[in-house]
Structure formats: structure tokens, C-alpha cells
Write an enzyme that holds these catalytic residues in place. Structure first.
Site, mmCIF file in Angstrom:
data_model
loop_
_atom_site.group_PDB
_atom_site.id
_atom_site.type_symbol
_atom_site.label_atom_id
_atom_site.label_comp_id
_atom_site.label_asym_id
_atom_site.label_seq_id
_atom_site.Cartn_x
_atom_site.Cartn_y
_atom_site.Cartn_z
ATOM 1 N N TYR A 1 0.896 -1.288 -0.086
ATOM 2 C CA TYR A 1 -0.045 0.056 -0.097
ATOM 3 C C TYR A 1 0.959 1.076 0.071
ATOM 4 O O TYR A 1 0.535 2.245 0.820
ATOM 5 C CB TYR A 1 -0.991 -0.018 1.525
ATOM 6 C CG TYR A 1 -1.687 -1.127 1.322
ATOM 7 C CD1 TYR A 1 -2.290 -1.840 0.178
ATOM 8 C CD2 TYR A 1 -2.027 -1.806 2.534
ATOM 9 C CE1 TYR A 1 -2.837 -3.247 0.293
ATOM 10 C CE2 TYR A 1 -2.794 -3.113 2.664
ATOM 11 C CZ TYR A 1 -3.163 -3.542 1.371
ATOM 12 O OH TYR A 1 -3.735 -4.907 1.648
ATOM 13 N N HIS A 2 1.710 1.284 -0.849
ATOM 14 C CA HIS A 2 2.595 2.322 -1.068
ATOM 15 C C HIS A 2 2.597 2.962 -2.417
ATOM 16 O O HIS A 2 3.598 3.286 -3.210
ATOM 17 C CB HIS A 2 3.882 2.105 -0.585
ATOM 18 C CG HIS A 2 4.262 1.603 0.639
ATOM 19 N ND1 HIS A 2 5.661 0.895 1.207
ATOM 20 C CD2 HIS A 2 3.588 1.636 1.762
ATOM 21 C CE1 HIS A 2 5.326 0.496 2.518
ATOM 22 N NE2 HIS A 2 4.083 0.996 2.966
ATOM 23 N N PRO A 3 1.477 3.282 -2.903
ATOM 24 C CA PRO A 3 1.230 3.906 -4.265
ATOM 25 C C PRO A 3 2.138 5.310 -4.455
ATOM 26 O O PRO A 3 1.763 6.061 -3.677
ATOM 27 C CB PRO A 3 0.170 3.927 -4.776
ATOM 28 C CG PRO A 3 -0.729 3.980 -3.462
ATOM 29 C CD PRO A 3 0.227 3.204 -2.534
#
Length: 552
Positions: A467-469
Site C-alpha cells: 500500500y505504497h502507491p
């Protein structure tokens, strides 16, 4: 309704921007579609798996079928709540490696090298070592963002660091200090037992000022007149209205929604906009491109001793932890349970870490599903600098439609090699003597999964987003056709408009992205205010002395 500065998004960067601009006496208005962050599911650190799986706090975004992962559709949680994703994340605080930011500067983001951004990390931090070491000269001690460390009393948490040492890796007592590489304690945005989100750290103090307002509304597009941003069209209480910006509009809506807003407003790849019937104001082909993320796997081991958090994994156990937290803000509920970390290099010749570990003293998924075997532990592991790139594009010209998200995960052969290396290095660490008193059977991938082909099949089925876009409105030189903003966060080709959030990262940084996202808000505020940036710091980070010839 009007303000000097209209900020779209009360997330990590947006909250920091609001705080600094309001502190400078400017009239600030923040637009946030999400609602309140009140309640134990957000504020209790140990409950972190709940908010990112709740529709009331999450945008509910999903990818298109990922072609290199067997067509899997991946969830892409983004915070739709006060504080944005800092209110639903794992609360892990990682600045990134010094060489990450030097790469930014070298790729066209002048003034964003490590020496330039370090003063902003220090300005935003109020760091508390909690007696777990660290170098205070590398850390801030009076900023709004409180950073602490968990108690590290679980024997599995300590065994992980000891196992790293036994495997020959370096130790570090502060990966956010001089030396990132090695095994040591995790930092967390937790303060006095509560999640210390950007909302708690920045937004609430800002809103106490008469010159800062927050409205709940859905931003539809940026209003442009004669090539200048003059306001934001929003939907509020069922009606469409325009909020006027006297000086600038600042987009801080996430690496998914920021490019969407630009494209809906006529800023983006001309052919794509025209295909959706959107008038092209500025042809910026880089808008929505350069999408990056971190992927990870959980390597899970059964524990033959009942020392994992599984003993609390019952309705009664969770209720007891929750009640203690509600009454005292102490106990297991006051920690995110990620208390030991590691950053290592995958092979000789890699100059700085390209693998990150999160250790957790229970075998559990992000959605809260525990392993059937009961007691266990796991190492989350994944490569930091995948060369795969994806994109965000419009589904239609209707602002209510979610964008198309295509990460193109694992599209490069090097990604598969990197993940196989991650699994094998992790197995070696978990096989060290420090885990001998606890080690049972390997739960996942399982002892029979050994060949490259078997590992690839496991990776394809089980790899998850961390969850690191980021990266979809890349910062760079004005002559770079794929750059969206310049080094002062100004959208190239449009005046009165900036983007300041994780979407401007030229390349993803090591570790979790909340800290560098907040730093972007802090630094962008000085650019917006026309201030001379903070004086660069010449502190020299540690690099492994034999990195060219050794892996550890």
C-alpha cells in the site's frame, strides 16, 4: 466561498500544508471527502487492520486485473477520512534512504537531495527513543509529529533482530538516523498510546486558527481560467459549487486521485483526455504515468511455544485489550505490533538496502485472518526498487467514476529474481539459532516450495501490495516531457496550481511512504510561501564499507 489557498485532500501532505500555511497567516481552506477519524478503530494502534477494510474510511479502490499475477484484482486502500491514509496505515515511520533523495535530485528534482530534505524531516519530528538507542543529533525534537517505539517485550520480536545478527547482518539502533542498513527497532507514529496521524499532529492544531477551515465535499475538478487555477468545483450536500482560490490551488489528494483530478481538469495526456471529451488545457503526458508501489510476501513460521499474539486472538482477548486501551491507552492495544525492522541489501554491488523487513509476532494477514496453525510469527519482506511501472487513467469524464489503476506488478523479469532472493534470505534468517526455541514448521510458503518454478507460483498467488502507491505526478525538470511538476511543486504549463503529495515522487523511497509524504507537505509549504528553503545539512549517512564485494 473563498480562501487564499485551497487544498484538496486532508491527508498526510495536505494536513502539513494547512498547518504551515495557516501558521504563516494565510487564509486556508481544506476540502476533504471523508469524514471523522474519531473512534477506537482508527485511534487504537493495534486495531490497524480494521480501518483499511472499512468502507467508511477507505475509497475502496481496486486495480484492473494484473496481467503478470494471473489476472488478480488487487485492493488499493486509500484513506477517505480526516488524516487520509495516515489514519488507516500501519503507523510505521520511515524517512527513506539518503540515496533515494539524492536520486530525486539527480533525476531533475533539484533541491530535493538528502541534504535538502533532512532539515524538513527534523522540523516535522518530535522523536522519543524510549530508551531504545538512536542518535538524537539526526532527529527532530520539537516538531508536531510524535514518533515513538514499541516496548519490544515479546521474545519473538527480539529473536528476529538477534537472528539477523547471527546471519551476519549489521545492527542499527536507528534506521532513520545515520545508518538505515541493518536490524533494529521500528519507529511508529504513535503517541501516548494513540495513532498520531497527520490529522492529530497537524490538522487539529491548524483548525484552531481562525484563518483555517475544513469543509466536507467531493472535489470534481480544478477550475481553470486563461491557463490559471482559480478555484475548485465541488459537490457538497448534493449541490455543485465552486470554491474560489485567491492565490493558489494545491492538490494533495493521493497518488491515485491527484492525477485523476488533473486529468478531469484538462491537464494530462492530450489523446487520453480528448478520447473522454475533455478539453485539453495542458498536454502533460506524464500525468498518471510512473505509478510505483512496494509488493511484499509474508513468510510465516509456526511457533512451538505459546508466546505469539495468537493467545489474544479471541473475542474475549480482543475485548480485554480494547477495554484496557480505552481506559488507560496502554497495553497491547497501544502498539501497532511492528516493533522490529530490517533493511538489507540483496547482493554484493548494491550500494544501499533494497529489501525491507517488517516482523510481526503472529501469523496473520492484513485483513485480520490468522493462520490455521495457531501460534506463529512472520516476516513481511519485499524489494524496494522494482523497475515495473504502471499508470492511472480515467474510466470516464464523470468525476464519480473511480479511475483505472494498472500497476503492472511483476512485469519485469528482475522482480521475480528479487522476490526469490527475498524468500531465500528470509528462510536463512528464520533458521538461525535465535529462533531455535520457537521454530516449528514453515507455514508459508511451506518446506516443499523450493524450486524457482514453485517459488514463482507462490509469489504469483500470494504477493500483496504494501500500500505504497506513488509517482503519478512526477517532479522533474521543466524540460522533461514526463515531468508534471517542477522542483517547487508547480504544475508545468499551468499557473496558480501545485501538487504536493506522494504522487510527485520521481522514484519510490525505501520503506513506508507516510514520512516522506508529510515531508513533501512541509517543504512544499516553504516553496508556496516564497521562503528560502531550510539550510541543507551536510550529515554524512553510513554506507556499508564493503558493499561492492559483500552482501552483508
Amino acid at each position: 466561498m473563498k480562501a487564499d489557498y485551497v487544498i484538496i485532500g486532508a491527508g498526510s501532505a495536505g494536513c502539513a500544508l494547512a498547518y504551515r500555511l495557516a501558521e504563516a497567516g494565510k487564509q486556508v481552506l481544506i476540502i476533504e471527502h471523508g469524514g471523522s477519524d474519531a473512534g477506537p478503530f482508527i485511534q487504537m494502534p493495534a486495531a490497524l487492520s480494521y480501518p483499511m477494510n472499512m468502507k467508511m474510511y477507505d475509497w475502496g479502490l481496486k486495480t484492473e486485473p494484473e496481467p503478470h499475477l494471473g489476472g488478480r484484482v488487487m485492493v488499493t486502500p486509500r484513506g477517505k477520512v480526516i488524516g487520509g491514509s495516515s489514519s488507516i496505515n500501519g503507523m510505521i515511520y520511515v524517512r527513506g534512504h539518503a540515496q533515494d533523495f539524492d536520486h530525486w535530485a539527480a533525476s531533475g528534482a533539484q533541491g530535493w537531495g538528502f541534504a535538502d530534505v533532512l532539515p524538513y524531516f527534523k522540523r516535522m519530528e518530535h522523536w522519543h527513543s524510549g530508551g531504545h538507542g538512536g542518535d538524537p543529533t539526526w532527529r527532530g525534537d520539537s516538531g508536531p509529529l510524535h514518533i515513538t517505539r514499541g516496548p519490544r517485550t515479546n521474545p519473538l520480536v527480539l529473536a528476529f533482530v538477534k537472528a539477523g545478527q547471527q546471519a551476519g547482518y549489521a545492527m542499527t539502533d536507528d534506521y532513520n538516523g545515520r545508518q538505515q542498513e541493518g536490524f533494529g527497532p521500528f519507529d511508529a507514529t504513535v503517541w501516548k498510546g494513540r495513532r498520531w496521524s497527520a490529522a492529530n499532529a497537524y490538522l487539529r492544531p491548524a483548525l484552531k486558527r481562525d484563518n483555517c477551515r475544513l469543509i466536507r465535499a467531493f472535489a470534481r475538478k480544478i477550475v481553470l481560467k486563461d491557463g490559471r487555477a482559480v478555484g475548485v468545483e465541488v459537490e457538497r450536500a448534493g449541490a455543485v459549487e465552486v470554491i474560489d482560490a485567491g492565490i493558489e490551488v494545491i492538490v494533495a489528494a493521493s497518488s491515485i486521485n491527484s492525477p485523476k483530478l488533473l486529468m478531469l481538469s484538462g491537464i494530462g495526456p492530450a489523446a487520453h483526455l480528448s478520447a473522454h471529451g475533455i478539453d485539453v488545457i495542458a498536454d502533460r503526458p506524464g500525468v498518471g504515468q510512473n505509478l510505483q508501489d512496494h509488493l511484499e510476501l509474508y513468510i510465516q513460521q509456526a511457533s512451538i511455544q505459546p508466546v505469539s499474539l495468537f493467545k489474544h486472538w479471541s473475542l474475549w482477548g480482543k475485548a480485554k485489550i480494547g477495554l484496557q486501551w480505552l481506559l488507560t491507552k496502554k497495553g497491547l492495544g497501544a502498539s501497532n505490533q511492528f516493533e522490529s525492522a530490517a533493511f538489507v541489501r540483496s547482493r554484493a554491488g548494491v550500494p544501499y538496502p533494497d529489501i525491507q523487513y517488517h516482523f510481526l509476532p503472529i501469523a496473520v494477514r492484513y485483513d485480520g485472518q490468522v493462520a490455521a496453525q495457531g501460534h506463529g510469527y512472520q516476516a513481511h519482506v519485499g524489494p524496494m526498487r522494482s523497475v515495473s511501472r504502471g499508470h492511472v487513467s480515467l474510466r470516464s469524464a464523470d468525476p464519480a467514476d473511480p479511475p483505472r489503476i494498472q500497476f503492472n506488478y511483476m512485469s519485469d523479469a528482475s522482480d521475480w529474481e528479487s522476490f526469490r532472493t527475498c524468500i531465500r534470505l528470509t528462510r536463512e534468517i528464520l533458521a538461525q539459532a535465535a529462533f531455535a526455541p520457537f521454530a516449528g514448521e514453515e507455514i508459508q510458503p511451506g518446506k516443499d516450495v523450493q524450486s524457482d518454478e514453485a517459488l514463482d507460483a507462490f509469489i504469483r498467488e500470494h504477493v500483496e501490495s504494501a500500500y505504497h502507491p506513488c509517482g503519478t505526478c512526477k517532479m522533474g525538470d521543466v524540460d522533461d516531457a514526463m515531468a508534471v511538476v517542477d522542483a517547487q511543486c508547480r504544475v508545468i504549463g499551468v499557473s496558480g496550481l501545485r501538487v504536493a503529495d506522494s504522487s510527485i515522487f520521481p522514484r519510490i523511497t525505501n520503506g513506508n511512504l507516510n514520512a516522506p509524504s508529510i515531508m513533501v507537505g512541509e517543504k512544499a509549504a516553504d516553496h508556496i510561501l516564497g521562503r528560502t528553503p531550510l539550510t541543507p545539512v551536510s550529515d554524512e549517512p553510513w554506507v556499508h564499507p564493503t558493499w561492492e564485494s559483500t552482501q552483508r
